[in-house]
Design a protein around this motif. Structure first.
Motif, mmCIF file in Angstrom:
data_model
loop_
_atom_site.group_PDB
_atom_site.id
_atom_site.type_symbol
_atom_site.label_atom_id
_atom_site.label_comp_id
_atom_site.label_asym_id
_atom_site.label_seq_id
_atom_site.Cartn_x
_atom_site.Cartn_y
_atom_site.Cartn_z
ATOM 1 N N GLU A 104 0.810 -1.210 0.000
ATOM 2 C CA GLU A 104 0.000 0.000 0.000
ATOM 3 C C GLU A 104 0.851 1.270 0.000
ATOM 4 N N ALA A 105 2.132 1.153 0.343
ATOM 5 C CA ALA A 105 3.035 2.293 0.237
ATOM 6 C C ALA A 105 3.275 2.540 -1.245
ATOM 7 N N SER A 106 3.800 3.729 -1.581
ATOM 8 C CA SER A 106 4.080 4.007 -2.984
ATOM 9 C C SER A 106 5.033 2.946 -3.522
ATOM 10 N N PRO A 107 4.550 2.116 -4.424
ATOM 11 C CA PRO A 107 5.403 1.044 -4.913
ATOM 12 C C PRO A 107 6.387 1.549 -5.958
ATOM 13 N N THR A 108 7.500 0.892 -6.010
ATOM 14 C CA THR A 108 8.409 1.090 -7.127
ATOM 15 C C THR A 108 8.205 -0.105 -8.045
ATOM 16 N N TYR A 109 8.700 0.005 -9.248
ATOM 17 C CA TYR A 109 8.607 -1.129 -10.164
ATOM 18 C C TYR A 109 9.289 -2.346 -9.550
ATOM 19 N N GLU A 110 10.461 -2.121 -8.972
ATOM 20 C CA GLU A 110 11.239 -3.229 -8.430
ATOM 21 C C GLU A 110 10.513 -3.914 -7.275
ATOM 22 N N ARG A 111 9.877 -3.120 -6.397
ATOM 23 C CA ARG A 111 9.135 -3.726 -5.277
ATOM 24 C C ARG A 111 7.914 -4.491 -5.781
ATOM 25 N N ALA A 112 7.199 -3.910 -6.729
ATOM 26 C CA ALA A 112 6.013 -4.578 -7.273
ATOM 27 C C ALA A 112 6.405 -5.876 -7.963
ATOM 28 N N ARG A 113 7.490 -5.850 -8.716
ATOM 29 C CA ARG A 113 7.942 -7.054 -9.419
ATOM 30 C C ARG A 113 8.396 -8.127 -8.435
ATOM 31 N N ALA A 114 9.122 -7.724 -7.393
ATOM 32 C CA ALA A 114 9.581 -8.686 -6.391
ATOM 33 C C ALA A 114 8.391 -9.326 -5.675
ATOM 34 N N GLU A 115 7.396 -8.513 -5.342
ATOM 35 C CA GLU A 115 6.211 -9.067 -4.683
ATOM 36 C C GLU A 115 5.459 -9.995 -5.625
ATOM 37 N N LEU A 116 5.382 -9.627 -6.900
ATOM 38 C CA LEU A 116 4.722 -10.484 -7.884
ATOM 39 C C LEU A 116 5.441 -11.825 -7.996
ATOM 40 N N GLU A 117 6.761 -11.803 -7.994
ATOM 41 C CA GLU A 117 7.527 -13.051 -8.034
ATOM 42 C C GLU A 117 7.215 -13.921 -6.823
ATOM 43 N N GLU A 118 7.085 -13.295 -5.649
ATOM 44 C CA GLU A 118 6.759 -14.033 -4.424
ATOM 45 C C GLU A 118 5.354 -14.631 -4.521
ATOM 46 N N VAL A 119 4.406 -13.875 -5.053
ATOM 47 C CA VAL A 119 3.046 -14.374 -5.221
ATOM 48 C C VAL A 119 3.047 -15.593 -6.130
ATOM 49 N N VAL A 120 3.747 -15.507 -7.242
ATOM 50 C CA VAL A 120 3.810 -16.627 -8.183
ATOM 51 C C VAL A 120 4.441 -17.843 -7.500
ATOM 52 N N HIS A 121 5.520 -17.620 -6.772
ATOM 53 C CA HIS A 121 6.191 -18.718 -6.073
ATOM 54 C C HIS A 121 5.234 -19.403 -5.097
ATOM 55 N N ARG A 122 4.499 -18.612 -4.313
ATOM 56 C CA ARG A 122 3.570 -19.189 -3.338
ATOM 57 C C ARG A 122 2.441 -19.954 -4.027
ATOM 58 N N LEU A 123 1.946 -19.420 -5.142
ATOM 59 C CA LEU A 123 0.894 -20.125 -5.870
ATOM 60 C C LEU A 123 1.415 -21.430 -6.454
ATOM 61 N N GLU A 124 2.619 -21.403 -7.010
ATOM 62 C CA GLU A 124 3.190 -22.614 -7.602
ATOM 63 C C GLU A 124 3.533 -23.662 -6.545
ATOM 64 N N ALA A 125 3.899 -23.215 -5.350
ATOM 65 C CA ALA A 125 4.272 -24.141 -4.288
ATOM 66 C C ALA A 125 3.063 -24.923 -3.768
ATOM 67 N N GLY A 126 1.883 -24.327 -3.854
ATOM 68 C CA GLY A 126 0.677 -25.002 -3.378
ATOM 69 C C GLY A 126 0.632 -25.055 -1.866
ATOM 70 N N GLY A 127 -0.196 -25.947 -1.368
ATOM 71 C CA GLY A 127 -0.318 -26.125 0.060
ATOM 72 C C GLY A 127 -1.090 -25.029 0.760
ATOM 73 N N ILE A 128 -1.852 -24.241 0.029
ATOM 74 C CA ILE A 128 -2.653 -23.177 0.624
ATOM 75 C C ILE A 128 -4.111 -23.417 0.267
ATOM 76 N N THR A 129 -4.982 -22.771 1.009
ATOM 77 C CA THR A 129 -6.415 -22.968 0.776
ATOM 78 C C THR A 129 -6.841 -22.303 -0.534
ATOM 79 N N LEU A 130 -8.023 -22.665 -0.960
ATOM 80 C CA LEU A 130 -8.594 -22.053 -2.155
ATOM 81 C C LEU A 130 -8.748 -20.552 -1.954
ATOM 82 N N GLU A 131 -9.228 -20.157 -0.783
ATOM 83 C CA GLU A 131 -9.414 -18.733 -0.510
ATOM 84 C C GLU A 131 -8.079 -17.986 -0.562
ATOM 85 N N GLU A 132 -7.036 -18.572 0.030
ATOM 86 C CA GLU A 132 -5.708 -17.954 -0.016
ATOM 87 C C GLU A 132 -5.205 -17.870 -1.457
#
Length: 88
Positions: A12-40
């Motif tokens: 929610e802070a003013s994102p930079t491209y680099e921060r947004a991209r790093a967070e997006l990479e983390e989101v993709v990693h967590r989705l690919e890893a699985g083991g989370i609920t459907l809601e998550e």
């Protein structure tokens, strides 16, 4: 209240491209890893979509700046300054 609601998320802070991209990479990693609920998974997917739009907006802005700079640097007369054409 849960710990995730005590402070505003970092995204929610003013994102930079680099921060947004790093967070997006983390989101993709967590989705690919699985083991989370459907809601998550859905919440992460939605966050990934928002981060993708943010990154694309940064890239579009960078492209516009480059195009503007390129057009400003290019001579309007097709390659030679008007003085050089007059001397020819």
């Amino acid at each position: 209240m849960s710990g995730s609601q005590d402070a505003p998320p970092a995204h929610e802070a003013s994102p930079t491209y680099e921060r947004a991209r790093a967070e997006l990479e983390e989101v993709v990693h967590r989705l690919e890893a699985g083991g989370i609920t459907l809601e998550e998974s859905l919440t992460l997917w939605e966050r990934g979509e928002a981060l993708t739009r943010t990154c694309q907006a940064f890239l579009d802005g960078a492209r516009a700046r480059l195009d503007t700079a390129r057009h400003a640097a290019a001579p309007a007369s097709g390659g030679q300054p008007e003085d050089a054409q007059a001397d020819a």
